[in-house]
Design an enzyme around this catalytic site. Structure first.
Site, PDB file in Angstrom:
ATOM      1  CB  CYS A 133      -0.928   0.021   1.217  1.00 61.24           C
ATOM      2  SG  CYS A 133      -1.972  -1.431   1.412  1.00 61.24           S
ATOM      3  CG  HIS A 142      -1.120   3.314   4.653  1.00 61.05           C
ATOM      4  ND1 HIS A 142      -1.222   2.007   4.224  1.00 61.05           N
ATOM      5  CD2 HIS A 142      -0.445   3.255   5.832  1.00 61.05           C
ATOM      6  CE1 HIS A 142      -0.634   1.196   5.085  1.00 61.05           C
ATOM      7  NE2 HIS A 142      -0.152   1.931   6.076  1.00 61.05           N
TER       8      HIS A 142
END
Length: 593
Positions: free
Chosen positions: A89, A150
């Site tokens: 990610c 993130h």
């Protein structure tokens, strides 16, 4: 013939001229708007989380219902060879926003952990990195990120927000700084606790063994030690274990929170109607900005574990809770597409749909239910550079500009979005750094047949793992692995002993010469080529080695954002909407808990 009075003639001419001016004034905005439409479209990006290419209907799935995602493909272009710049990610999203390999920005780990695990870590996307959202903002666009970030939050204090989306060109943010870990929903298990327990087990075991040894030596008369030392040792062990347990239990409050702009509005966040709330936020943003150009990045929480779905979708799919989550995300895509059409913006909106990397094949619930997706015919999954980890959906739509119903098998990357967007708005690419992405518009419009990518370099964290080569005027696409992850159990399709595959010894096998595949003939990477089966084996390897040498010369050493020091939890950086004594609890979402 009746003569016209001079004054009447003057009035008539004046009236005609006035009518022309009024007509011109009426048409001018339309004319300039048409020109503006060609160069300054709105941009809407949909990015799913951990959803595999095999989960989407237009890529061959017959049992998971994704009609709204499929209509993007039907009305636009579907890319069959679209590659994520990283199989995890954090680095994948950094590459997507900057158009650069994540190793260039330092968002690539040298250790075993390749993503941010704590909201109170100090690492993040470096401030000097240029994102296409920042360039769009400079061009007068309204910009919003709805969903997952993130890429860090704080650097030195709990409120400096040095890595907040606002600093990377997003005017509006509604979502979560971290990711939706299992720890965020009670009863779904914990990814972090298992890792922490493994790390604490060894030092705690040494301490216990040391205490037992001291007591044994004391009673044997071989070594004298006071009971005070033993007592304090036992207290230290108990305190360490207690603190670890308290930290793990409260991780949901510390890590899992929802923000609006720079304010925490729900800590921990509630998954109840969360997708609906985010969908409404996305539509409201577009409605507020329908009269000016905008960029909307819808970064879905689904289908990263812990999985969740609203009551209207729970139990409705043929693929358990994972399928429910994907079908709810598809519903959200449809709502946003419908809103674009209702606002009359469809012909002036560039739409891109993708996933951040492949599906997480090792993921499963405590009950044994499969919680990972499908990567179709492709090997491996998230965390690996086998095709299943990095071959992602790539769908584009822009009516009247991008031809509908088009399919391309050419090599493309999610890093290409940066260059494509920058070129479309007439902005300039940064000249002080290497941009690895290319402009996709000529390929999407059918003006060229061949991708501008000849080589793509695949990193496992900060380590060069594989190289993809598509020679000009050739149908072959060669892929050479310098090392591969050790699947466990042997013969499986993932690393089920470690939950994700690692990039370092002893979890990998190195290959010299590299493991070579021709993806044009073997897309599932089942049979490595040899000098006996491929006459040009050594020539191909030589070209790839030269490409690696040329590429590595362009990679400069930069501060590592995923170093141990930047990854660890730092209590002074902990975002908290109340106080630590209240376990950082708050709910300002109007009862959405």
């Amino acid at each position: 013939m009746q003569s016209v009075p001079p004054m009447a003639l003057v009035s008539s001419l004046f009236l005609k001229r006035k009518m022309k001016l009024v007509l011109l004034a009426f048409l001018l905005p339309w004319i300039t708007g048409a020109q503006h439409t060609k160069t300054r479209p709105n941009f809407v990006v949909f990015m799913l989380d951990d959803v595999g290419i095999g989960d989407i209907g237009c890529y061959g799935n017959k049992t998971l219902r994704t009609p709204n995602i499929d209509r993007i493909a039907n009305d636009g272009v579907k890319l069959n060879h679209h590659i994520a710049a990283a199989p995890l990610c954090t680095p994948s999203r950094a590459a997507f926003l900057t158009g650069r390999y994540p190793v260039r920005s330092g968002v690539a780990s040298l250790g075993s952990v390749g993503v941010f695990l704590f909201s109170a870590s100090s690492g993040g996307l470096p401030a000097e990195e240029v994102t296409f959202s920042k360039l769009l903002k400079e061009e007068g666009y309204s910009t919003a990120l709805i969903g997952k970030w993130h890429l860090g939050m704080n650097c030195n204090t709990r409120d400096d927000l040095c890595h907040h989306p606002h600093h990377y060109g997003f005017d509006y943010f509604y979502g979560m700084i971290m990711t939706n870990l299992k720890d965020c929903i009670r009863g779904c298990g914990s990814v972090i606790s298992s890792g922490l327990r493994r790390r604490f087990t060894v030092p705690t075991s040494y301490l216990v063994i040391t205490l037992i040894t001291l007591v044994t030596l004391h009673y044997a008369g071989l070594f004298r030690v006071t009971w005070r030392v033993i007592f304090y040792g036992i207290i230290i062990v108990i305190l360490l274990l207690a603190l670890l347990q308290i930290f793990i239990y409260n991780l949901r409050n510390l890590n899992c929170f929802l923000m609006r702009d720079q304010q925490i509005i729900q800590q921990p966040f509630s998954v109840e109607n969360l997708t609906r709330r985010m969908t409404n936020e996305a539509i409201n943003f577009m409605q507020r900005n329908e009269n000016k150009p905008f960029f909307l990045f819808v970064s879905f929480i689904q289908a990263h574990t812990a999985l969740f779905a609203s009551p209207d979708f729970r139990g409705k799919s043929m693929h358990g809770l994972y399928g429910d989550a994907v079908e709810e995300a598809d519903w959200s895509v449809g709502q946003i597409l419908d809103a674009i059409e209702k606002m009359g913006l469809r012909n002036n909106t560039f739409i891109y749909f993708t996933s951040d990397q492949g599906a997480h094949v090792e993921e499963a619930a405590a009950t044994g239910e499969k919680h990972g997706g499908s990567n179709g015919i492709y090997k491996g999954g998230k965390s690996t550079n086998w095709e299943g980890g990095i071959r992602i959906p790539g769908l584009f739509q822009w009516p009247g500009v991008i031809p509908a119903g088009t399919v391309s098998d050419e090599l493309t990357s999610n890093m290409d979005i940066f260059t494509t967007v920058v070129k479309l708005v007439g902005s300039s690419l940064p000249s002080d750094r290497i941009i690895d992405g290319h402009d996709l518009m000529p390929l999407l419009q059918g003006k060229i047949r061949t991708s501008e990518h000849e080589f793509l370099f695949h990193y496992c964290n900060a380590y060069l793992n594989a190289v993809r080569w598509h020679p000009r005027h050739s149908n072959s696409i060669w892929k050479a692995f310098l090392f591969t992850p050790n699947f466990y159990p042997e013969g499986s399709n993932g690393c089920f002993n470690t939950h994700v595959c690692m990039c370092i010894a002893p979890f990998v096998t190195y290959h010299d010469p590299p493991l070579l595949f021709d993806l044009s003939k073997d897309p599932s990477e089942t049979t490595p080529l040899t000098p006996e089966t491929e006459p040009y084996f050594h020539d191909i390897i030589q070209v790839i080695h030269q490409a690696v040498e040329n590429h590595t010369k362009t990679v400069q050493k930069v501060p590592n954002q995923l170093s141990f020091n930047n990854l660890i939890w730092k209590p002074w950086l902990q975002p908290c909407c109340s106080s630590l004594s209240e376990f950082c609890y708050c709910d300002r979402e109007g009862g959405q808990a």
